[in-house]
Design an enzyme around this catalytic site. Structure first.
Site, mmCIF file in Angstrom:
data_model
loop_
_atom_site.group_PDB
_atom_site.id
_atom_site.type_symbol
_atom_site.label_atom_id
_atom_site.label_comp_id
_atom_site.label_asym_id
_atom_site.label_seq_id
_atom_site.Cartn_x
_atom_site.Cartn_y
_atom_site.Cartn_z
ATOM 1 N N SER A 159 0.830 -1.208 0.000
ATOM 2 C CA SER A 159 0.000 0.000 0.000
ATOM 3 C C SER A 159 0.869 1.264 0.000
ATOM 4 O O SER A 159 1.872 1.348 0.714
ATOM 5 C CB SER A 159 -0.897 0.014 1.242
ATOM 6 O OG SER A 159 -1.543 1.260 1.347
ATOM 7 N N LEU A 160 0.443 2.244 -0.790
ATOM 8 C CA LEU A 160 1.154 3.528 -0.820
ATOM 9 C C LEU A 160 0.623 4.479 0.256
ATOM 10 O O LEU A 160 1.180 5.555 0.469
ATOM 11 C CB LEU A 160 0.996 4.171 -2.200
ATOM 12 C CG LEU A 160 1.636 3.384 -3.355
ATOM 13 C CD1 LEU A 160 1.231 3.973 -4.698
ATOM 14 C CD2 LEU A 160 3.157 3.370 -3.212
ATOM 15 N N SER A 161 -0.446 4.080 0.928
ATOM 16 C CA SER A 161 -1.061 4.986 1.914
ATOM 17 C C SER A 161 -0.132 5.310 3.089
ATOM 18 O O SER A 161 -0.095 6.472 3.512
ATOM 19 C CB SER A 161 -2.380 4.393 2.422
ATOM 20 O OG SER A 161 -3.294 4.321 1.357
ATOM 21 N N THR A 215 -9.286 -0.808 2.166
ATOM 22 C CA THR A 215 -9.106 -1.244 0.790
ATOM 23 C C THR A 215 -9.557 -2.691 0.632
ATOM 24 O O THR A 215 -10.129 -3.275 1.563
ATOM 25 C CB THR A 215 -7.639 -0.960 0.325
ATOM 26 O OG1 THR A 215 -7.549 -1.219 -1.065
ATOM 27 C CG2 THR A 215 -6.624 -1.787 1.080
ATOM 28 N N LYS A 218 -14.086 -3.177 1.462
ATOM 29 C CA LYS A 218 -14.809 -1.925 1.202
ATOM 30 C C LYS A 218 -16.323 -2.051 1.336
ATOM 31 O O LYS A 218 -16.987 -1.101 1.741
ATOM 32 C CB LYS A 218 -14.452 -1.399 -0.192
ATOM 33 C CG LYS A 218 -13.069 -0.759 -0.274
ATOM 34 C CD LYS A 218 -12.835 -0.150 -1.642
ATOM 35 C CE LYS A 218 -11.698 0.848 -1.600
ATOM 36 N NZ LYS A 218 -11.566 1.608 -2.857
ATOM 37 N N ASP A 233 -12.965 8.448 -2.836
ATOM 38 C CA ASP A 233 -12.309 8.173 -4.129
ATOM 39 C C ASP A 233 -12.771 9.129 -5.237
ATOM 40 O O ASP A 233 -11.953 9.711 -5.945
ATOM 41 C CB ASP A 233 -12.579 6.729 -4.575
ATOM 42 C CG ASP A 233 -11.710 5.729 -3.836
ATOM 43 O OD1 ASP A 233 -10.591 6.093 -3.442
ATOM 44 O OD2 ASP A 233 -12.148 4.577 -3.674
ATOM 45 N N ALA A 267 -13.744 1.785 -8.984
ATOM 46 C CA ALA A 267 -13.156 3.111 -9.202
ATOM 47 C C ALA A 267 -14.034 3.927 -10.152
ATOM 48 O O ALA A 267 -14.301 5.110 -9.922
ATOM 49 C CB ALA A 267 -11.747 2.966 -9.773
ATOM 50 N N TYR A 306 -1.797 4.341 -12.266
ATOM 51 C CA TYR A 306 -0.598 5.112 -11.905
ATOM 52 C C TYR A 306 0.664 4.261 -11.938
ATOM 53 O O TYR A 306 1.748 4.732 -11.587
ATOM 54 C CB TYR A 306 -0.766 5.794 -10.544
ATOM 55 C CG TYR A 306 -1.104 4.865 -9.415
ATOM 56 C CD1 TYR A 306 -0.134 4.109 -8.794
ATOM 57 C CD2 TYR A 306 -2.420 4.758 -8.981
ATOM 58 C CE1 TYR A 306 -0.450 3.257 -7.759
ATOM 59 C CE2 TYR A 306 -2.753 3.899 -7.948
ATOM 60 C CZ TYR A 306 -1.757 3.150 -7.336
ATOM 61 O OH TYR A 306 -2.086 2.304 -6.324
ATOM 62 N N GLY A 321 -2.848 8.880 -12.788
ATOM 63 C CA GLY A 321 -3.635 8.398 -11.654
ATOM 64 C C GLY A 321 -3.096 8.759 -10.284
ATOM 65 O O GLY A 321 -3.808 8.586 -9.287
HETATM 66 P P1 ATR Z 1 -11.502 -1.315 -9.576
HETATM 67 O O1 ATR Z 1 -12.077 -1.583 -8.222
HETATM 68 O O2 ATR Z 1 -10.048 -0.953 -9.573
HETATM 69 O O3 ATR Z 1 -12.317 -0.347 -10.343
HETATM 70 P P2 ATR Z 1 -12.738 -3.594 -10.834
HETATM 71 O O4 ATR Z 1 -13.937 -3.329 -10.009
HETATM 72 O O5 ATR Z 1 -12.215 -4.990 -10.940
HETATM 73 O O6 ATR Z 1 -11.495 -2.725 -10.351
HETATM 74 O O7 ATR Z 1 -13.030 -3.017 -12.316
HETATM 75 C C1 ATR Z 1 -12.152 -3.227 -13.379
HETATM 76 C C2 ATR Z 1 -12.702 -2.531 -14.626
HETATM 77 O O8 ATR Z 1 -11.738 -2.721 -15.681
HETATM 78 C C3 ATR Z 1 -14.022 -3.105 -15.150
HETATM 79 O O9 ATR Z 1 -14.738 -2.068 -15.768
HETATM 80 C C4 ATR Z 1 -13.536 -4.125 -16.173
HETATM 81 O O10 ATR Z 1 -14.481 -4.428 -17.194
HETATM 82 P P3 ATR Z 1 -15.634 -5.557 -16.945
HETATM 83 O O11 ATR Z 1 -16.683 -4.892 -16.115
HETATM 84 O O12 ATR Z 1 -16.118 -5.867 -18.314
HETATM 85 O O13 ATR Z 1 -14.951 -6.689 -16.265
HETATM 86 C C5 ATR Z 1 -12.379 -3.380 -16.779
HETATM 87 N N1 ATR Z 1 -11.403 -4.252 -17.428
HETATM 88 C C6 ATR Z 1 -10.488 -5.053 -16.844
HETATM 89 N N2 ATR Z 1 -9.757 -5.709 -17.768
HETATM 90 C C7 ATR Z 1 -10.233 -5.307 -18.992
HETATM 91 C C8 ATR Z 1 -9.883 -5.604 -20.345
HETATM 92 N N3 ATR Z 1 -8.892 -6.445 -20.633
HETATM 93 N N4 ATR Z 1 -10.586 -4.985 -21.326
HETATM 94 C C9 ATR Z 1 -11.573 -4.115 -21.038
HETATM 95 N N5 ATR Z 1 -11.948 -3.789 -19.796
HETATM 96 C C10 ATR Z 1 -11.294 -4.380 -18.779
#
Ligand code: ATR
Length: 280
Positions: free
Chosen positions: A20-22, A67, A71, A107, A136, A222, A243
């Site tokens: 973690s960077l926190s 995290t 969450k 966030d 995110a 990032y 980021g």
């Molecule tokens: P975080 O909490 O960091 O936002 P997450 O909830 O796992 O991480 O969300 C990852 C996002 O990246 C999702 O929108 C995911 O798309 P899906 O909803 O279709 O899974 C997207 N993502 C991850 N890998 C991808 C890829 N190779 N191509 C397109 N979208 C991708």
């Protein structure tokens, strides 16, 4: 400052949490203001967020960052949630308010702070396109709408999730198409595509030929510091932000909730950059 009998403790809980960077970000903030606080990381096993909250009450910790994977789970153990944390179903910060533990989500607000701070452009009245619909992305969609964005279009590999994320923006939200990319004033990558150490490393989350001069393009990734999307957007003449700013500004909001002091954003940002460099 060397900890003493009066030092307040803040911490991040997660699993895993060792990278973690926190801790460097918050400790740099405490140091810059000469505050008698220290920030540490606790690895808490999945499903044990309630125990961590009980410990926070017993030890009277000054603040918690939250995290993965806690969450969502942690909400049930808190006294109250902010409207943002409730709508997102995600808490990234726990702070005391008049003896109660309140779950916040900083966030999305951190992203908007970073965008406005780094580009000098207000979100209000802008057309925004968010790529991604995970945790995110959802936080960013909600914060853009709350900051008065004229439109928040959401584009995602899995369309059902795009719809759910767009709903967070109320009347400003809708599911987007590729054509919305060039029409947007602000384009945000909230997917993990482009992130080192994943299958998406070195790749672009959207078609490069849709980017244009005059846009703002923000990448929430990032690591690496400069992503393939940032390179492509710069080549297209867009204003680009990475980021790290969101990471720093979401931490700054937490810092302010816990300590009541305006966060020293520059010192916290320098510490984040140094920590990312050290991991690279
Ligand atoms: P975080 O909490 O960091 O936002 P997450 O909830 O796992 O991480 O969300 C990852 C996002 O990246 C999702 O929108 C995911 O798309 P899906 O909803 O279709 O899974 C997207 N993502 C991850 N890998 C991808 C890829 N190779 N191509 C397109 N979208 C991708």
């Amino acid at each position: 400052m060397i900890p003493t009998g009066t030092t307040r403790t803040a911490a991040v809980i997660g699993n895993p949490v060792r990278h973690s960077l926190s801790p460097p970000i918050h400790n740099a903030g405490f140091r810059a203001l000469d505050l008698d606080w220290v920030y540490v990381a606790f690895d808490i096993a999945p499903g044990r967020a309630a125990d961590a909250v009980a410990a926070m009450r017993a030890l009277h910790l000054g603040g918690l960052s939250v995290t993965m994977p806690h969450k969502a789970d942690i909400a049930a153990s808190l006294d109250r949630l902010t409207p943002q944390a409730r709508m997102l179903g995600a808490v990234n910060c726990v702070a005391w308010d008049q003896g109660e533990l309140v779950g916040h989500n900083t966030d999305g607000g951190g992203f908007v702070d970073s965008l406005e701070h780094e580009t000098g452009t207000a979100v209000s009245g802008r057309r925004c396109l968010v790529v991604g619909a995970g945790g995110a992305a959802r936080a960013v969609v909600l914060a853009l709408a709350e900051s008065g964005a004229a439109e928040v279009a959401v584009l995602n590999r899995t369309r059902r999730k795009a719809h759910a994320a767009a709903e967070l923006a109320g009347p400003a939200g809708r599911v987007g198409t590729v054509a919305d990319i060039s029409a947007a004033d602000i384009v945000i990558n909230a997917t993990s595509v482009g992130m080192d150490g994943t299958g998406g490393a070195g790749r672009l989350p959207l078609p490069q030929d849709q980017l244009r001069a005059g846009q703002i393009v923000a990448d929430l990734v990032y690591h690496p510091f400069t992503t393939p999307l940032m390179v492509a957007a710069r080549a297209a003449g867009a204003t680009v932000i990475g980021g790290v700013g969101m990471l720093v500004h979401q931490a700054a909001r937490q810092f302010e909730l816990w300590t009541g002091h305006a966060a020293p954003v520059q010192a916290m940002g320098d510490a984040a950059a140094a920590a990312i460099d050290a991991h690279a």
